[in-house]
Design a protein around this motif. Structure first.
Motif, short mmCIF file in Angstrom:
data_model
loop_
_atom_site.label_atom_id
_atom_site.label_comp_id
_atom_site.label_asym_id
_atom_site.label_seq_id
_atom_site.Cartn_x
_atom_site.Cartn_y
_atom_site.Cartn_z
N GLU A 113 0.84 -1.19 0.00
CA GLU A 113 0.00 0.00 0.00
C GLU A 113 0.88 1.25 0.00
O GLU A 113 1.95 1.27 0.60
N GLY A 114 0.42 2.26 -0.67
CA GLY A 114 1.17 3.51 -0.75
C GLY A 114 2.13 3.59 -1.91
O GLY A 114 2.76 4.63 -2.13
N THR A 115 2.24 2.52 -2.71
CA THR A 115 3.14 2.53 -3.87
C THR A 115 2.56 3.44 -4.95
O THR A 115 1.40 3.31 -5.32
N TYR A 116 3.40 4.34 -5.44
CA TYR A 116 2.99 5.18 -6.56
C TYR A 116 3.51 4.59 -7.87
O TYR A 116 2.75 4.41 -8.82
N PHE A 117 4.80 4.27 -7.93
CA PHE A 117 5.41 3.69 -9.14
C PHE A 117 5.79 2.23 -8.89
O PHE A 117 6.55 1.93 -7.97
N LEU A 118 5.28 1.34 -9.73
CA LEU A 118 5.77 -0.04 -9.78
C LEU A 118 6.80 -0.12 -10.90
O LEU A 118 6.52 0.27 -12.04
N VAL A 119 7.99 -0.63 -10.59
CA VAL A 119 9.05 -0.83 -11.59
C VAL A 119 9.15 -2.32 -11.86
O VAL A 119 9.42 -3.10 -10.94
N CYS A 120 8.95 -2.73 -13.11
CA CYS A 120 8.87 -4.16 -13.41
C CYS A 120 9.36 -4.44 -14.83
O CYS A 120 9.75 -3.52 -15.56
N HIS A 121 9.30 -5.73 -15.20
CA HIS A 121 9.76 -6.15 -16.52
C HIS A 121 8.95 -7.39 -16.89
O HIS A 121 9.29 -8.51 -16.51
N GLN A 122 7.83 -7.18 -17.62
CA GLN A 122 6.91 -8.27 -17.94
C GLN A 122 6.35 -8.10 -19.34
O GLN A 122 6.46 -7.02 -19.95
N VAL A 123 5.73 -9.16 -19.86
CA VAL A 123 5.00 -9.12 -21.12
C VAL A 123 3.54 -8.78 -20.79
O VAL A 123 2.80 -9.63 -20.27
N TRP A 124 3.13 -7.54 -21.07
CA TRP A 124 1.81 -7.05 -20.70
C TRP A 124 0.81 -7.20 -21.85
O TRP A 124 1.14 -6.89 -23.00
N ARG A 125 -0.41 -7.61 -21.53
CA ARG A 125 -1.45 -7.75 -22.54
C ARG A 125 -1.75 -6.40 -23.21
O ARG A 125 -2.03 -6.33 -24.41
N GLU A 126 -1.68 -5.32 -22.44
CA GLU A 126 -2.00 -3.99 -22.99
C GLU A 126 -1.06 -3.60 -24.12
O GLU A 126 -1.43 -2.79 -24.98
N PHE A 127 0.15 -4.13 -24.13
CA PHE A 127 1.11 -3.81 -25.19
C PHE A 127 1.17 -4.90 -26.26
O PHE A 127 1.27 -4.60 -27.45
N MET A 128 1.14 -6.15 -25.85
CA MET A 128 1.37 -7.25 -26.79
C MET A 128 0.08 -7.87 -27.32
O MET A 128 0.11 -8.58 -28.32
N GLY A 129 -1.05 -7.64 -26.66
CA GLY A 129 -2.27 -8.30 -27.07
C GLY A 129 -2.18 -9.80 -26.82
O GLY A 129 -1.38 -10.27 -26.02
N ASP A 130 -3.00 -10.56 -27.55
CA ASP A 130 -3.01 -12.01 -27.38
C ASP A 130 -2.56 -12.75 -28.63
O ASP A 130 -2.56 -13.98 -28.65
N THR A 131 -2.19 -12.01 -29.68
CA THR A 131 -1.91 -12.67 -30.96
C THR A 131 -0.44 -12.88 -31.21
O THR A 131 -0.04 -13.89 -31.79
N VAL A 132 0.42 -11.94 -30.79
CA VAL A 132 1.85 -12.04 -31.07
C VAL A 132 2.51 -13.08 -30.17
O VAL A 132 3.26 -13.93 -30.61
N CYS A 133 2.23 -13.00 -28.89
CA CYS A 133 2.77 -13.96 -27.93
C CYS A 133 1.85 -14.00 -26.73
O CYS A 133 1.00 -13.11 -26.56
N GLN A 134 2.01 -14.98 -25.90
CA GLN A 134 1.15 -15.13 -24.74
C GLN A 134 1.52 -14.10 -23.68
O GLN A 134 2.65 -14.11 -23.17
#
Length: 241
Positions: free
Chosen positions: A147-168
């Motif tokens: 709780e209280g986190t403003y910025f999450l710093v991460c490294h993942q394959v996100w659906r919002e960027f990759m969709g479901d067609t290029v990769c899972q």
């Protein structure tokens, strides 16, 4: 000045193109520009994973990283980092940590701070770091953001960027429990997305071309929240080939 720089996907390596062996040093040139900028505006650097191109990088790349960390240390500017898939060191059960242990090559230098599952604060805002996490564990980890986190710093394959067609995809923004903004590596394009519920995600993209399908225009982000006359986030273009 104040604020912070966010960059990801350095993929530090001597060369990129097997068919063009004389084209070398692109990632080194871009990293130097990023550090130049941090020093010019007197702000820390947050690095979002895949900083090396492989778990055991070449000696030149390690030397370049150390040289740039020397410059950040001399300027007294913190460096916070997480790991991506490319650099994550897998060890045997006899030897060490499978996930979330020290990034062995960034920690060759004493200055950068590994922030996996750690909170830290810049300009009064709370950050939380998360190394690349396998798909079967990422939802649980995103639900555990403090709780209280403003910025999450991460490294993942996100659906919002990759969709479901290029990769899972590995995750989506609906899984994020507490953060207001997500700073992510992995996606090599410079873009942003939101979930319609107040969470915004930013991808700075790679700092040099890693495939012929990528745009040659490369960027990093400068966040200057609270500095009069500047936008809260600016994409700063790098000089590349």
């Amino acid at each position: 000045m104040s604020g912070f720089v966010f960059s990801a996907d350095w993929h530090l390596s001597f060369g990129t193109w097997a068919k063009h062996a004389t084209l070398v040093g692109d990632s080194y040139h871009s990293l130097r520009q990023i550090v130049d900028y941090c020093i010019d505006v007197n702000c820390p650097l947050v690095a979002g994973g895949d900083l090396f191109d492989k778990p055991v990088p070449d000696p030149v790349s390690v030397s370049v990283m150390c040289r740039e960390m020397d410059r950040m240390q001399a300027a007294g500017l913190p460096v916070y980092f997480i790991q991506g898939q490319h650099e994550r060191v897998k060890r045997s059960a006899m030897g060490a940590v499978e996930l979330g242990g020290a990034s062995e090559w960034m920690n060759v230098h004493s200055w950068p701070t590994h922030v996996h599952k750690q909170t830290f604060t810049i300009e009064g805002k709370q950050f939380y770091g998360l190394d690349w996490t396998p798909p079967d564990r990422i939802e649980e980890e995103l639900a555990a953001i403090p709780e209280g986190t403003y910025f999450l710093v991460c490294h993942q394959v996100w659906r919002e960027f990759m969709g479901d067609t290029v990769c899972q995809p590995e995750c989506n923004l609906s899984m994020v429990s507490s953060a207001r903004e997500v700073l992510t590596g992995d996606f090599h394009e410079t873009t942003s997305a939101d979930n319609g519920a107040g969470i915004v995600m930013h991808s700075p993209g790679a700092i040099s071309m890693r495939s012929m399908g990528e745009s040659p225009s490369k960027y990093f982000f400068y966040f200057s929240d609270g500095i009069e006359g500047l936008r809260p986030m600016e994409a700063i273009q790098l000089q590349t080939r």
